[in-house]
Design a protein around this motif. Sequence first.
Motif, PDB file in Angstrom:
ATOM      1  N   LYS A 428     -34.959  16.425 -23.161  1.00 12.26           N
ATOM      2  CA  LYS A 428     -33.444  16.436 -23.117  1.00 12.26           C
ATOM      3  C   LYS A 428     -33.328  16.314 -24.814  1.00 12.26           C
ATOM      4  O   LYS A 428     -33.860  16.080 -25.528  1.00 12.26           O
ATOM      5  N   THR A 429     -32.053  16.944 -24.966  1.00  8.98           N
ATOM      6  CA  THR A 429     -31.428  17.167 -26.339  1.00  8.98           C
ATOM      7  C   THR A 429     -31.114  15.832 -26.900  1.00  8.98           C
ATOM      8  O   THR A 429     -30.444  15.083 -26.043  1.00  8.98           O
ATOM      9  N   VAL A 430     -31.428  15.579 -28.017  1.00 11.55           N
ATOM     10  CA  VAL A 430     -30.951  14.347 -28.652  1.00 11.55           C
ATOM     11  C   VAL A 430     -30.193  14.497 -29.984  1.00 11.55           C
ATOM     12  O   VAL A 430     -29.400  13.607 -30.228  1.00 11.55           O
ATOM     13  N   GLY A 431     -29.949  15.906 -30.421  1.00 11.51           N
ATOM     14  CA  GLY A 431     -29.103  16.117 -31.368  1.00 11.51           C
ATOM     15  C   GLY A 431     -29.016  17.517 -31.535  1.00 11.51           C
ATOM     16  O   GLY A 431     -30.095  18.276 -31.426  1.00 11.51           O
ATOM     17  N   LYS A 449     -25.600  13.141 -35.557  1.00 13.14           N
ATOM     18  CA  LYS A 449     -25.055  12.888 -34.126  1.00 13.14           C
ATOM     19  C   LYS A 449     -25.944  12.058 -33.353  1.00 13.14           C
ATOM     20  O   LYS A 449     -25.321  11.314 -32.335  1.00 13.14           O
ATOM     21  N   ALA A 450     -27.094  12.335 -33.500  1.00 17.60           N
ATOM     22  CA  ALA A 450     -28.123  11.626 -32.615  1.00 17.60           C
ATOM     23  C   ALA A 450     -28.253  10.245 -33.048  1.00 17.60           C
ATOM     24  O   ALA A 450     -28.093   9.355 -32.052  1.00 17.60           O
ATOM     25  N   THR A 464     -33.933  10.332 -32.817  1.00 18.25           N
ATOM     26  CA  THR A 464     -34.694  11.396 -33.264  1.00 18.25           C
ATOM     27  C   THR A 464     -36.076  11.005 -33.611  1.00 18.25           C
ATOM     28  O   THR A 464     -37.240  11.815 -33.767  1.00 18.25           O
ATOM     29  N   LYS A 465     -36.345   9.661 -33.704  1.00 20.60           N
ATOM     30  CA  LYS A 465     -37.945   9.247 -34.004  1.00 20.60           C
ATOM     31  C   LYS A 465     -38.814   9.686 -32.597  1.00 20.60           C
ATOM     32  O   LYS A 465     -38.658   9.239 -31.655  1.00 20.60           O
ATOM     33  N   GLY A 466     -39.795  10.360 -33.351  1.00 16.22           N
ATOM     34  CA  GLY A 466     -40.722  11.094 -32.156  1.00 16.22           C
ATOM     35  C   GLY A 466     -40.285  12.067 -31.474  1.00 16.22           C
ATOM     36  O   GLY A 466     -40.875  12.444 -30.377  1.00 16.22           O
ATOM     37  N   SER A 467     -39.283  12.529 -31.875  1.00 14.42           N
ATOM     38  CA  SER A 467     -38.747  13.965 -31.153  1.00 14.42           C
ATOM     39  C   SER A 467     -39.325  15.202 -31.833  1.00 14.42           C
ATOM     40  O   SER A 467     -40.054  15.087 -32.911  1.00 14.42           O
TER      41      SER A 467
END
Length: 525
Positions: A428-431, A449-450, A464-467
């Motif tokens: 899934k998108t997170v940002g 934004k995330a 975004t950590k681990g993305s």
Amino acid sequence: MTARIARALISVSDKTGLVEFAKSLHEQGVEILSTGGSAKAIEAAGIPVKEVADHTGFPEIMDGRVKTLHPKIHGGLLGRRSLSSHMQAMKDNDISPIDLVCVNLYPFEETVAKGADFDTCIENIDIGGPSMIRSAAKNHESVTVVVDPSDYARVVAEMSENNGATTAETRRVLAAKAFARTGAYDSAISTWFAGQLGETFPQRLNVSAELKQTLRYGENPHQQAAFYTNGKNRPGVATATQLQGKELSFNNLNDTDAAFELVSEFDEKPAVAIIKHANPCGVAEGATLIEAYNKALSCDPVSAFGGIIAVNRTLDKETAEEIAKLFAEVVICPDADDAAKEVLAAKKNLRLLVTGGMADPEGEDMTLRSLAGGYLLQNRDAGRVKRDELKVVTKRKPTEAELDDLLFAFRVGKHVKSNAIVYVKDGKTVGVGAGQMSRVDSSRIAAWKAEEAGKNAGEAELRTKGSVVSSDAFFPFADGLLAAVKAGATAVIQPGGSMRDEEVIAAADEHDIAMVFTGMRHFRH
């Protein structure tokens, strides 16, 4: 000025309403000339009809290729009733006036669409029909020309009101429609011929489209707008059936197209895309449609308010109930079950569109954009990078889970306005950072934004950590990548090709980031 109809020539491929129209003309005292199948259908209905060959005194020849191309036909159409010299020429050459032409053309477009061979397509190019239509339309001062069965009733009603005559206004409107039809027909033929010759960009570009809907206004209320379709069968907003909701606006149509094209990128699992102003504010895959929807919505629920929702599976009741909790402008899907339709029916202003299928993301098609004084024509961006085409350029290789997310992110990024940065985690998108003048700004905005969405959801850890992060074009400097590193990304996908690739790769290695090059760019302006 009215023009009485005493003689009509009917020759149609589409027999819809033919017998009823011919009967109405006969009842108003009109002599009917006809050819081939049209004549047989009229005669079978017990309506008097005269074969064109009997009228001209010249038989059909060359397998019907020549039957109406005759002076007695075109003289009867083109002769100006207001000019004594024309009337004398008609009298001298035994030419009778023809006051109405009802013609629809050989089904060339349909024949091509069915994939017929070259010779069959050639034989379905109508010659006599367009010639008669153009002759009649040119002389609309006296001749009524009908090319669409939907106009039969109008003509019959007007004749009934005017003692067998039509008005000048109606004849002019029908003439304009007739020229538009022959123009579109010739455009279809020239476009097909260019394709047969392998010409992607012919010397002369012909564009033909049919009005589907006049819109209330364009992007803004002071702009006029309309929606045209090009006859292609690509599933999407142009082919969809609207099951409920108010009229679609210019912006609705544009955003809905963007949403459906994006979600069509995904076919392996249920997927949902939520669009706002032509950019995604959430895209996700899931084991079920409702899971994909909730994951997509979580990316940016604030921006999703008033957005467009596209799904790649039949819409079910459970997902519809979740969608109904959000204010959305449009939902577009390949289909919807009865329970889902019933749920959304309570949202009277929500537009529900069903397309009957998904668009082929790798399908061949062209896109056209207008400029001042011209057009830009190009192939649709059907590029899709496969797993085995990725080039690992860093010391650390991405994990299998990271590779899944990298490919997902790159597909989403293809549908984000440039400069495009997309952070993805667990399908899934997170940002999402879109449309910025610098890539580093897109990176920062997407991360911000995330972070905001995570805070609003009460999450302690940065989303975004681990993305992983996707860039639609290369990083010209290491700063964009470093912004992603700061946000906690662990892997990067980008086209590569910058003069500073080595600098960017070194920065990735320094921070133990995995990076892959695609060799393919996805600018979207």
